[in-house]
Motif scaffolding. Structure first.
Motif, PDB file in Angstrom:
ATOM      1  N   GLY A 182     -32.130  74.922  12.613  1.00 25.39           N
ATOM      2  CA  GLY A 182     -32.465  75.949  11.658  1.00 25.39           C
ATOM      3  C   GLY A 182     -33.098  75.252  10.541  1.00 25.39           C
ATOM      4  N   GLU A 183     -32.865  74.201  11.039  1.00 21.32           N
ATOM      5  CA  GLU A 183     -32.685  73.984   9.058  1.00 21.32           C
ATOM      6  C   GLU A 183     -33.725  73.299   8.765  1.00 21.32           C
ATOM      7  N   SER A 184     -34.894  73.032   9.928  1.00 24.54           N
ATOM      8  CA  SER A 184     -35.632  72.297  10.139  1.00 24.54           C
ATOM      9  C   SER A 184     -37.444  73.312   9.754  1.00 24.54           C
ATOM     10  N   PHE A 185     -37.767  71.696   9.056  1.00 25.43           N
ATOM     11  CA  PHE A 185     -39.659  72.324   8.184  1.00 25.43           C
ATOM     12  C   PHE A 185     -40.354  72.550   9.102  1.00 25.43           C
ATOM     13  N   TYR A 186     -40.250  71.626  10.240  1.00 26.49           N
ATOM     14  CA  TYR A 186     -41.483  72.350  11.501  1.00 26.49           C
ATOM     15  C   TYR A 186     -40.793  71.186  12.480  1.00 26.49           C
ATOM     16  N   ALA A 187     -40.676  72.481  13.733  1.00 29.78           N
ATOM     17  CA  ALA A 187     -40.613  71.508  15.035  1.00 29.78           C
ATOM     18  C   ALA A 187     -40.963  72.540  15.688  1.00 29.78           C
ATOM     19  N   ARG A 188     -42.038  71.574  17.028  1.00 30.75           N
ATOM     20  CA  ARG A 188     -43.135  72.127  17.528  1.00 30.75           C
ATOM     21  C   ARG A 188     -43.029  71.444  19.045  1.00 30.75           C
ATOM     22  N   ARG A 189     -43.289  71.670  20.621  1.00 32.21           N
ATOM     23  CA  ARG A 189     -43.228  71.687  21.757  1.00 32.21           C
ATOM     24  C   ARG A 189     -45.319  71.909  21.846  1.00 32.21           C
ATOM     25  N   ILE A 190     -45.482  70.780  23.102  1.00 34.92           N
ATOM     26  CA  ILE A 190     -46.145  70.532  23.513  1.00 34.92           C
ATOM     27  C   ILE A 190     -46.321  71.300  24.648  1.00 34.92           C
ATOM     28  N   GLY A 191     -46.935  72.306  25.029  1.00 37.23           N
ATOM     29  CA  GLY A 191     -47.050  72.772  26.938  1.00 37.23           C
ATOM     30  C   GLY A 191     -45.421  73.153  27.418  1.00 37.23           C
ATOM     31  N   ASP A 192     -45.062  73.240  28.386  1.00 36.50           N
ATOM     32  CA  ASP A 192     -43.419  73.310  28.104  1.00 36.50           C
ATOM     33  C   ASP A 192     -42.824  72.805  27.821  1.00 36.50           C
ATOM     34  N   LEU A 193     -42.718  71.701  28.283  1.00 27.53           N
ATOM     35  CA  LEU A 193     -42.324  70.443  27.577  1.00 27.53           C
ATOM     36  C   LEU A 193     -43.471  69.071  27.350  1.00 27.53           C
ATOM     37  N   ASP A 194     -44.265  68.828  27.195  1.00 28.85           N
ATOM     38  CA  ASP A 194     -44.392  67.546  27.046  1.00 28.85           C
ATOM     39  C   ASP A 194     -44.505  66.610  26.026  1.00 28.85           C
ATOM     40  N   ALA A 195     -43.828  67.223  24.919  1.00 31.55           N
ATOM     41  CA  ALA A 195     -43.947  66.555  23.894  1.00 31.55           C
ATOM     42  C   ALA A 195     -43.135  67.368  22.841  1.00 31.55           C
ATOM     43  N   PHE A 196     -42.215  66.804  21.971  1.00 34.56           N
ATOM     44  CA  PHE A 196     -41.857  67.739  21.086  1.00 34.56           C
ATOM     45  C   PHE A 196     -41.654  66.837  19.210  1.00 34.56           C
ATOM     46  N   ILE A 197     -41.240  67.841  18.685  1.00 32.62           N
ATOM     47  CA  ILE A 197     -40.971  67.494  16.767  1.00 32.62           C
ATOM     48  C   ILE A 197     -40.039  68.048  16.376  1.00 32.62           C
ATOM     49  N   MET A 198     -39.365  67.179  15.707  1.00 29.27           N
ATOM     50  CA  MET A 198     -38.883  67.571  14.203  1.00 29.27           C
ATOM     51  C   MET A 198     -38.261  66.984  13.463  1.00 29.27           C
ATOM     52  N   THR A 199     -38.924  68.192  12.299  1.00 26.96           N
ATOM     53  CA  THR A 199     -38.493  67.390  10.912  1.00 26.96           C
ATOM     54  C   THR A 199     -37.952  68.212  10.256  1.00 26.96           C
ATOM     55  N   PHE A 200     -37.936  67.490   8.436  1.00 22.15           N
ATOM     56  CA  PHE A 200     -37.274  68.557   7.703  1.00 22.15           C
ATOM     57  C   PHE A 200     -37.571  68.000   6.138  1.00 22.15           C
ATOM     58  N   ASP A 201     -37.692  68.216   5.668  1.00 16.50           N
ATOM     59  CA  ASP A 201     -38.499  68.986   4.253  1.00 16.50           C
ATOM     60  C   ASP A 201     -36.378  68.213   2.989  1.00 16.50           C
ATOM     61  N   GLN A 202     -36.639  67.724   2.083  1.00 20.09           N
ATOM     62  CA  GLN A 202     -35.959  67.076   1.172  1.00 20.09           C
ATOM     63  C   GLN A 202     -34.842  68.066   1.421  1.00 20.09           C
ATOM     64  N   ASP A 203     -34.714  69.631   1.045  1.00 24.04           N
ATOM     65  CA  ASP A 203     -33.876  70.264   0.993  1.00 24.04           C
ATOM     66  C   ASP A 203     -32.792  70.370   2.272  1.00 24.04           C
ATOM     67  N   ALA A 204     -33.239  70.077   3.479  1.00 30.03           N
ATOM     68  CA  ALA A 204     -32.498  70.127   4.407  1.00 30.03           C
ATOM     69  C   ALA A 204     -30.486  70.033   4.202  1.00 30.03           C
ATOM     70  N   ASN A 205     -30.414  70.210   5.023  1.00 25.16           N
ATOM     71  CA  ASN A 205     -28.701  70.297   4.737  1.00 25.16           C
ATOM     72  C   ASN A 205     -28.930  69.282   6.139  1.00 25.16           C
ATOM     73  N   TYR A 206     -28.881  67.904   5.853  1.00 24.60           N
ATOM     74  CA  TYR A 206     -28.610  66.852   6.925  1.00 24.60           C
ATOM     75  C   TYR A 206     -28.473  65.685   6.527  1.00 24.60           C
ATOM     76  N   ASP A 207     -27.206  65.085   7.154  1.00 17.78           N
ATOM     77  CA  ASP A 207     -26.676  64.335   6.874  1.00 17.78           C
ATOM     78  C   ASP A 207     -26.864  63.138   7.695  1.00 17.78           C
TER      79      ASP A 207
END
Length: 162
Positions: A40-65
């Protein structure tokens, strides 16, 4: 045939959680509620295929510790932080991580970002990840020992055109 790249949806979360936790030593263990919050906080979150791979990123404004995210926030006004990228064992060597990063660079650039950041473990070492990030144009900008001395990391940045 190239597997499709899609946004991570709520229906994907159980599979994402399982793949993440198979790689908890390189990433960090997540519980289901924490994964939902982070997505929910992520800037960009994608998967490839059913789940061959995934990425999760945040920008500077994310509520992340995360100590790694905080390290970048203390030093850079605006950035996209790559928190985790995982390629399933059955899908390695197909260029999935490179595709995810390239799409991230395009997405970040479209949003006006000029800096993508990440960290790679130095203890335990991850030479494959170091080489991969160097090949993508990332440069080392710092390091830290985190989690009470249990892990050491190197911090990387990559400039992207505005």
């Amino acid at each position: 045939m190239t597997s499709p790249m899609e946004r991570i949806a709520r229906d994907d979360e159980a599979a994402i959680l399982a793949l993440n936790n198979e790689h908890a030593a390189e990433l960090s263990w997540l519980e289901a509620e924490r994964l939902s919050f982070l997505l929910g906080e992520s800037f960009y979150a994608r998967r490839i295929g059913d789940l061959d791979a995934f990425i999760m990123t945040f920008d500077q404004d994310a509520n992340y510790d995360s100590p790694n995210f905080v390290w970048f926030r203390e030093r850079y006004e605006r950035f996209v932080y790559v928190d985790r990228v995982v390629v399933a064992a059955h899908a390695r060597g197909r260029g999935h991580a490179r595709r995810l990063y390239q799409d991230l660079f395009d997405h970040a650039q479209s949003a006006g970002h000029t800096l993508v950041t990440c960290e790679v473990n130095s203890d335990p070492p991850n030479p494959a990840s170091d080489a991969f990030h160097a090949a993508l144009g990332f440069s080392e900008v710092g390091d830290a020992v985190i989690h009470g001395g249990k892990k050491a990391v190197r911090y990387y940045v990559r400039q992207i055109a505005a």
